[in-house]
Design an enzyme around this catalytic site. Structure first.
Site, short mmCIF file in Angstrom:
data_model
loop_
_atom_site.label_atom_id
_atom_site.label_comp_id
_atom_site.label_asym_id
_atom_site.label_seq_id
_atom_site.Cartn_x
_atom_site.Cartn_y
_atom_site.Cartn_z
N HIS A 65 0.84 -1.21 0.00
CA HIS A 65 0.00 0.00 0.00
C HIS A 65 0.88 1.27 0.00
O HIS A 65 0.97 1.93 -1.00
CB HIS A 65 -1.03 0.03 1.15
N ASP A 76 -4.87 -8.58 -3.44
CA ASP A 76 -5.18 -8.32 -2.03
C ASP A 76 -6.49 -8.96 -1.56
O ASP A 76 -6.52 -10.13 -1.26
CB ASP A 76 -5.16 -6.79 -1.82
C1 NGQ Z 1 -5.51 -7.53 6.10
N1 NGQ Z 1 -6.09 -5.87 4.48
O1 NGQ Z 1 -4.58 -7.89 6.82
O2 NGQ Z 1 -6.26 -8.33 5.56
C2 NGQ Z 1 -5.67 -6.06 5.84
C3 NGQ Z 1 -6.67 -5.46 6.78
C4 NGQ Z 1 -5.35 -4.57 8.74
C5 NGQ Z 1 -5.88 -4.75 3.85
N2 NGQ Z 1 -5.24 -3.83 4.47
C6 NGQ Z 1 -6.32 -5.58 8.22
N3 NGQ Z 1 -6.28 -4.55 2.61
O3 NGQ Z 1 -4.66 -3.90 7.95
O4 NGQ Z 1 -5.29 -4.45 9.95
ZN ZN Z 2 -3.11 -7.01 2.83
#
Ligand code: NGQ
Ligand code: ZN
Length: 398
Positions: A227, A278
């Site tokens: 990101h 993702d």
């Molecule tokens: C994840 N996903 O780990 O799946 C993360 C969300 C977080 C994205 N950032 C959870 N797209 O970052 O705490």
């Molecule tokens: Zn992720």
């Protein structure tokens, strides 16, 4: 672009390198579209995601991941870096084998025939400042000891990298330990995805997340900063100079309302990037790259575009994020497809990226084996049947 006639593909075939998918949470494929009505923000979406993953068994994850990987191959991704944090049983207890869940991913990747970089995730904390992980995160948490054993076990079988989940999920000490454990392996980390995360990091350390990481960790070519949405000009310059790869996941970042990564300034500074699907709201590299380009055109109100260069850079950056190494990963496009017919060279790739919604991917070779032939995955039918059964089970359980 590579031309045909090397004995592997017909003389007149249009062959492009397979695209590495550098960021995946496979299980989220099964909840794509399920969290679109409530509104809210990223953190509320995350609560929904936590409730969803709480019901998944290893068998479910295997079926979901296999279907996901087939879809990725059908669209031209040939390898996937699986950022895998679903380690424990639903109640948070340890499975007998630390790799129980990871094995479901490995089996799925083998079944689909996609290249895999396994990224077991180190997840210990619920936020900056080191408070312990919360209830909803109970399936993610491993002791450092068990984590090290998991990495060792996986590395004996598949390509492995090390993935501290985020600066929110590990302390500075745990991060340093993980980097040490990585050695020369790839290191992937989520960073600066949400403005709330930037603010919390500033309150905790006085520094922004990317700035903090660059100040405290030996960020270099091994690293993939996933990101990195919210970077100021100095962070962008430093990140580009570090030769790390930015892991851009545009369709998910759009879906979650993250913000837009300053791509042009980053590329002007010589920055490297790759793409990831993702949360899998899209499983097509074309859609990923198209959005990446269109959002900047909307922002700048120009038609500045990287065109075919987008694909080359995303492939190059992706390969680096996987730790390099040559694989026989090729995508054969159907030159007779209405979207491509009559085009050649870079203009043909432009047509693939920007012309319509058909899928001109005809054949796919991943790791030297043909896994898609004439637009059909060689085991796609059975994998889809397993997936349907898994989805029905899961939805009945929710
Ligand atoms: C994840 N996903 O780990 O799946 C993360 C969300 C977080 C994205 N950032 C959870 N797209 O970052 O705490
Ligand atoms: Zn992720």
């Amino acid at each position: 672009m590579i031309s045909g006639g090397d004995g592997l593909v017909p003389e007149d075939a249009v062959v492009v390198p397979g695209v590495p998918n550098l960021h995946s949470h496979a299980f989220q494929r099964a909840m794509a579209g399920l969290a679109e009505r409530a509104g809210g923000d990223f953190w509320q979406w995350r609560e929904t995601m936590y409730r969803f993953l709480a019901v998944l068994t290893p068998e479910d994850v295997r079926a979901i991941a296999a279907q996901l990987y087939v879809e990725c191959l059908l669209h031209g991704y040939t390898s996937v870096a699986e950022f895998h944090y679903l380690h424990n049983a639903p109640d948070g207890g340890a499975y007998d084998a630390p790799a129980e869940m990871a094995n479901a991913i490995i089996a799925a990747a083998e079944d689909a025939g996609i290249g895999l970089l396994m990224l077991p995730v180190l997840y210990r904390r619920s936020g900056f400042g080191g408070a312990p992980a919360g209830e909803g995160q109970r399936r993610f948490v491993l002791s450092q000891d068990r984590y090290a054993r998991l990495v060792e076990d996986l590395a004996a079988r598949v390509p492995v990298g090390v993935a501290p989940h985020s600066l929110r999920a590990v302390t500075p000490e745990e991060l340093a330990w993980a980097v040490e454990l990585a050695g020369e392996r790839p290191i992937h980390i989520h960073i600066a995805e949400q403005t709330g995360e930037v603010e919390a990091c500033l309150a905790w350390s006085g520094a922004r997340p990317v700035q903090w990481l660059l100040d405290h960790a030996p960020v270099d070519r091994r690293w993939c900063l996933v990101h990195a949405t919210h970077c100021d000009a100095t962070e962008l310059q430093r990140m580009a100079a570090s030769e790390a790869v930015a892991g851009l996941c545009q369709t998910t970042e759009a879906n979650l309302g993250d913000g837009a990564f300053p791509l042009h300034a980053y590329l002007d500074a010589g920055g490297r990037f790759g793409i990831g699907s993702d949360s899998h709201v899209s499983t097509s590299p074309v859609e990923e790259l198209r959005w990446l380009d269109y959002i900047r055109r909307l922002e700048t109100r120009t038609r500045r575009s990287l065109g075919a260069g987008l694909l080359d850079r995303a492939t190059e950056g992706g390969v680096q994020a996987f730790g390099g190494g040559a694989r026989q990963d090729f995508v054969v496009l159907d030159a007779e497809h209405p979207a491509l017919v009559g085009r050649s060279g870079a203009s043909l790739v432009d047509a693939w990226l920007f012309n319509g919604n058909g899928n001109p991917v005809r054949d796919v070779m991943a790791g030297g084996a043909w896994v898609v032939r004439d637009g059909t995955h060689i085991r796609g039918e059975r994998i889809a049947a397993d997936f349907r059964a898994a989805m029905r089970r899961i939805m009945a359980r929710l």
